[in-house]
Design an enzyme around this catalytic site. Structure first.
Site, PDB file in Angstrom:
ATOM      1  N   HIS A 118       0.841  -1.212   0.000  1.00 12.03           N
ATOM      2  CA  HIS A 118       0.000   0.000   0.000  1.00 12.03           C
ATOM      3  C   HIS A 118       0.870   1.253   0.000  1.00 12.03           C
ATOM      4  CE1 HIS A 118      -3.174  -2.659   2.089  1.00 12.03           C
ATOM      5  NE2 HIS A 118      -3.727  -2.270   0.953  1.00 12.03           N
ATOM      6  N   CYS A 130      -2.524  -0.095   9.952  1.00 11.09           N
ATOM      7  CA  CYS A 130      -3.620  -0.879   9.380  1.00 11.09           C
ATOM      8  C   CYS A 130      -4.527  -1.533  10.416  1.00 11.09           C
ATOM      9  CB  CYS A 130      -3.086  -1.917   8.419  1.00 11.09           C
ATOM     10  SG  CYS A 130      -2.050  -3.127   9.174  1.00 11.09           S
TER      11      CYS A 130
HETATM   12  C1  CIR Z   1      -3.640  -7.919   2.927  1.00  6.37           C
HETATM   13  O1  CIR Z   1      -2.835  -8.351   2.108  1.00  6.37           O
HETATM   14  O2  CIR Z   1      -4.640  -7.307   2.574  1.00  6.37           O
HETATM   15  C2  CIR Z   1      -3.401  -8.179   4.391  1.00  6.37           C
HETATM   16  N1  CIR Z   1      -2.762  -9.438   4.552  1.00  6.37           N
HETATM   17  C3  CIR Z   1      -2.555  -7.083   5.003  1.00  6.37           C
HETATM   18  C4  CIR Z   1      -3.224  -5.736   4.951  1.00  6.37           C
HETATM   19  C5  CIR Z   1      -2.429  -4.669   5.624  1.00  6.37           C
HETATM   20  N2  CIR Z   1      -3.110  -3.433   5.493  1.00  6.37           N
HETATM   21  C6  CIR Z   1      -2.521  -2.245   5.564  1.00  6.37           C
HETATM   22  O3  CIR Z   1      -1.322  -2.150   5.711  1.00  6.37           O
HETATM   23  N3  CIR Z   1      -3.285  -1.178   5.426  1.00  6.37           N
END
Ligand code: CIR
Length: 270
Positions: A161, A248
Site C-alpha cells: 500500500h 492498518c
Molecule cells: C492484505 O494483504 O490485505 C493483508 N494481509 C494485510 C493488509 C495490511 N493493510 C494495511 O497495511 N493497510
C-alpha cells in the site's frame, strides 16, 4: 471531543491471510493476538477510546480494519477492498461507523484499500496500486470533492500500500522510503528517509503528540527521535508476517457526537 480508535480482533485463521509481497511463514495466532491487545492498550494510553468492531473469525484479514474505510471529519467512505477475499469485511465496519458519520459506499468496479490513502489536511494522496484501481479512485474523488478534499493519485512500487511506503509523523513531516515513492509527490512536506537497511520502516501511526512505531526498526526510530519526534515503540512482528503494520490495525477519528438519525442504511455513492 473523544478520539476513537476502531479495532477488530485477530482472526484464529490469520495464517490464511492474503500475501502479496511476502513469503508465507508460520504465524503464531496467540502471539499475534497478544501483540494486538498490546496495540490497543497503547492506543488507550495515547488518548484514544478503543472500540471494537465485532469479531469476524471467518475472515483472516479482518484485523486490518484500516483497509475497509476512510473516515473524514464530515463523512466516512466504506471501501471496496481490492482483494476479493476481504470484501466481506466492510459490512460490520459500516454498521459501526454509521453511528459516527454519514456513509458513502464504493461500488463495483471500483476498488480501494484504506491503506492506500494518506490524508494530509485536505489532501488525500491515493496510491495507485494493485488494490486501488482507477474506478475506485474516481469514485472517491467524486464523493469528497464537494467537501473540499483534493484527491491526488500517487504512483509507487515495491510494497503493498501507499502507506507501506510513506506515512505522516508530524504536522508537516512525512516518513518514507524514496525507493518506493517519490518525496516530490508531497508538496510542502519535510521528508524523513527510512534507514537503508529498514525498507519497511515507513509505516508509523501518528497520534498528534506521539508516533506509535514498530520496534523492528531501531535505525529509523533513531532518525525520528533525532528530529524531536516522540515515539512509542511496539512489537507487531507477528502481525507483520501477515503484511500488516501499525496504521492498518485501527481507524482513528474524532467523535463529534453520535448521529441521532441512525437508521442502519447506507448511501451508495452512485
Ligand atoms: C492484505 O494483504 O490485505 C493483508 N494481509 C494485510 C493488509 C495490511 N493493510 C494495511 O497495511 N493497510
Amino acid at each position: 471531543m473523544k478520539r476513537i480508535a476502531l479495532t477488530r480482533p485477530v482472526s484464529p485463521i490469520l495464517a490464511q491471510c492474503v500475501l502479496t509481497h511476502m513469503e508465507r511463514t508460520p504465524i503464531d495466532v496467540a502471539v499475534a493476538q497478544a501483540q494486538h491487545a498490546q496495540y490497543e492498550r497503547c492506543l488507550a494510553t495515547l488518548g484514544c477510546t478503543v472500540r471494537r468492531v465485532p469479531a469476524a473469525p471467518e475472515l483472516p484479514d479482518a484485523v486490518f480494519i484500516e483497509d475497509t474505510a476512510l473516515v473524514l471529519d464530515e463523512l466516512a467512505i466504506i471501501t471496496r477492498p481490492g482483494a476479493a477475499t476481504r470484501q466481506a469485511e466492510t459490512t460490520a465496519v459500516a454498521a459501526t461507523l454509521a453511528y459516527y458519520r454519514p456513509l458513502h459506499v464504493l461500488a463495483p468496479p471500483g476498488t480501494l484499500d484504506g491503506g492506500d490513502v494518506l490524508r494530509v489536511e485536505r489532501a488525500l494522496y491515493v496510491g495507485a496500486s494493485g488494490r486501488s484501481n482507477p474506478a475506485g479512485i474516481a469514485q472517491l474523488r467524486e464523493i469528497v470533492t464537494p467537501y473540499g478534499y483534493q484527491v491526488i493519485p500517487v504512483p509507487f512500487t515495491g510494497c503493498l500500500h501507499l502507506k507501506s511506503a510513506v506515512t505522516q509523523v508530524g504536522p508537516e513531516t512525512l516518513l518514507g522510503n524514496r525507493a518506493w515513492v517519490a518525496p516530490e509527490m508531497f508538496t510542502g512536506m519535510v521528508w524523513v528517509e527510512v534507514a537503508p537497511e529498514e525498507p519497511h520502516a515507513g509505516n508509523a501511526l501518528w497520534l498528534g503528540e506521539t508516533v506509535l512505531y514498530p520496534q523492528a526498526y531501531p535505525e529509523t526510530c533513531a532518525r525520528l527521535l533525532a528530529r524531536g519526534i516522540a515515539v512509542q515503540t511496539i512489537d507487531v512482528s507477528e502481525l507483520a508476517k501477515a503484511e500488516g503494520a501499525v496504521t492498518c490495525c485501527s481507524l482513528i477519528f474524532t467523535e463529534y457526537g453520535r448521529l441521532s438519525n441512525f437508521t442502519g442504511r447506507r448511501t451508495p455513492s452512485q
